[in-house]
Write an enzyme that holds these catalytic residues in place. Structure first.
Site, PDB file in Angstrom:
ATOM      1  N   ASN A 196      -1.760 -29.838  -5.099  1.00 17.60           N
ATOM      2  CA  ASN A 196      -0.312 -30.042  -4.948  1.00 17.60           C
ATOM      3  C   ASN A 196       0.271 -30.806  -6.142  1.00 17.60           C
ATOM      4  OD1 ASN A 196       0.194 -28.735  -2.489  1.00 17.60           O
ATOM      5  ND2 ASN A 196      -0.490 -30.516  -1.316  1.00 17.60           N
ATOM      6  N   HIS A 201       3.556 -27.765  -4.898  1.00 17.04           N
ATOM      7  CA  HIS A 201       3.373 -27.523  -3.465  1.00 17.04           C
ATOM      8  C   HIS A 201       3.367 -26.038  -3.122  1.00 17.04           C
ATOM      9  CE1 HIS A 201       3.405 -31.660  -1.934  1.00 17.04           C
ATOM     10  NE2 HIS A 201       4.258 -31.930  -2.927  1.00 17.04           N
ATOM     11  N   ASP A 205       0.618 -24.252  -0.806  1.00 14.89           N
ATOM     12  CA  ASP A 205       0.893 -23.359   0.325  1.00 14.89           C
ATOM     13  C   ASP A 205       0.154 -22.037   0.163  1.00 14.89           C
ATOM     14  OD1 ASP A 205       2.544 -25.285   1.365  1.00 14.89           O
ATOM     15  OD2 ASP A 205       4.422 -24.288   0.822  1.00 14.89           O
ATOM     16  N   GLU A 231      -4.461 -30.086   4.998  1.00 10.74           N
ATOM     17  CA  GLU A 231      -5.534 -29.211   4.499  1.00 10.74           C
ATOM     18  C   GLU A 231      -6.707 -29.117   5.465  1.00 10.74           C
ATOM     19  OE1 GLU A 231      -6.364 -33.308   2.582  1.00 10.74           O
ATOM     20  OE2 GLU A 231      -4.710 -32.194   3.490  1.00 10.74           O
TER      21      GLU A 231
END
Length: 322
Positions: A196, A201, A205, A231
């Protein structure tokens, strides 16, 4: 001096009994179907204006010939058998709902048996159109189902979420016999924060969705993969022993380890630490299973990450390695 006298008022003067033509006028003006049919022959003896406008005049036909489509005899859902008690006397009004086969609309029906003027028993039905109400009810039901689905589904990965995990585990405890094994695998992606921070981010994803797809491809239909949050993933394995669950966890580990992630044209690798716990269903208390799988997962992290560790369920209350 004169006196004034008045005639007494009687109940008959104030509240005259309605005449037959008045009652007929009331029936003809109702915004609902009213009909009368012979209880035995099913011949329709009367139908009001509302009914005639929608289904036509009886003309000596049976009620099912007037009101329904595709009928070669009395309706399967006919309430006539319920309208007379064992003693031959009618019970209270029966209220039910159905969708008419001719116009496709929903009706609430109120049925009652009564004696006709010639002595035979007849069925009297008042049917009110409730299509709009049913449409709203069905829309509300669909909305509730969708809301429930969303409440138990992770938006990003489309896996069952944390709430669904606890529900799934509970259902497995109810389904399995006490001597059948039950396994739990906890999965934590290694250094996911770095993905991230370095790649953004959106890349994180993307990784989570790919991981979900990779893992799902390795599972059987009864295996339940959930995203607990962030996660971390959890896998419930019904009727699976510790050796079998560990073998599956190693396949998941290898599938992820050997897959090259790619985002924005940049390749990179992602690994995971997996902890496996298993016992018989009789001893598979969820808190104990979570603690055991958690200890095994953090042991994998403490030993360098990117590996699988397992633990048979134990009643020992060990602390979790940091």
């Amino acid at each position: 001096m004169s006196s004034m006298t008045t005639s007494p008022t009687t109940n008959e003067d104030v509240n005259d009994s309605p005449k037959a033509e008045d009652l007929l006028r009331i029936l003809e003006s109702l915004d609902a179907l009213v009909y009368v049919s012979d209880m035995h022959s099913h011949e329709m003896l009367f139908i009001n204006a509302y009914g005639r406008q929608r289904w036509g005049a009886p003309n000596g036909r049976k009620c099912w010939q007037v009101l329904q489509d595709g009928q070669s005899g009395p309706c399967d859902f006919c309430t006539n058998p319920q309208l007379l008690g064992a003693d031959g006397h009618p019970p209270p009004t029966i209220v039910w709902e159905f969708r008419n086969t001719r116009d496709g609309r929903w009706y609430q029906c109120r049925d009652q048996a009564m004696q006709w003027h010639d002595g035979r028993m007849v069925r009297v039905e008042i049917a009110t159109d409730i299509t709009e109400r049913k449409t709203l009810e069905e829309a509300l039901k669909a909305s509730n189902q969708q809301t429930r689905k969303l409440a138990y589904r992770d938006d990003l990965t489309q896996l069952p979420n944390r709430r669904a995990f606890f529900e799934s585990y509970r259902k497995q405890m109810e389904t399995l016999t006490p001597d059948q094994p039950l396994a739990l695998v906890l999965i934590d992606l290694d250094h996911f924060k770095m993905v991230n921070d370095v790649r953004g981010h959106a890349a994180g994803d993307h990784v989570l969705k790919v991981v979900a797809e990779l893992f799902q491809a390795q599972l059987k239909p009864l295996d339940i993969l959930c995203r607990l949050g962030g996660e971390e993933f959890a896998l419930v394995l019904p009727n699976t022993s510790l050796p079998c669950a560990t073998a599956l966890a190693k396949r998941l580990h290898e599938a992820l380890r050997s897959h090259t992630m790619e985002y924005a044209g940049q390749p990179f690798l992602v690994t995971a630490s997996l902890g496996v716990a298993a016992t018989t269903c009789a001893e598979a208390d969820l808190n104990d299973m979570l603690k055991a799988a958690d200890r095994a997962m953090y042991r994998a992290k403490a030993q360098g990450r990117d590996q699988v560790c397992s633990e048979a369920l134990s009643s020992q209350n060990e602390s979790r390695p940091e």
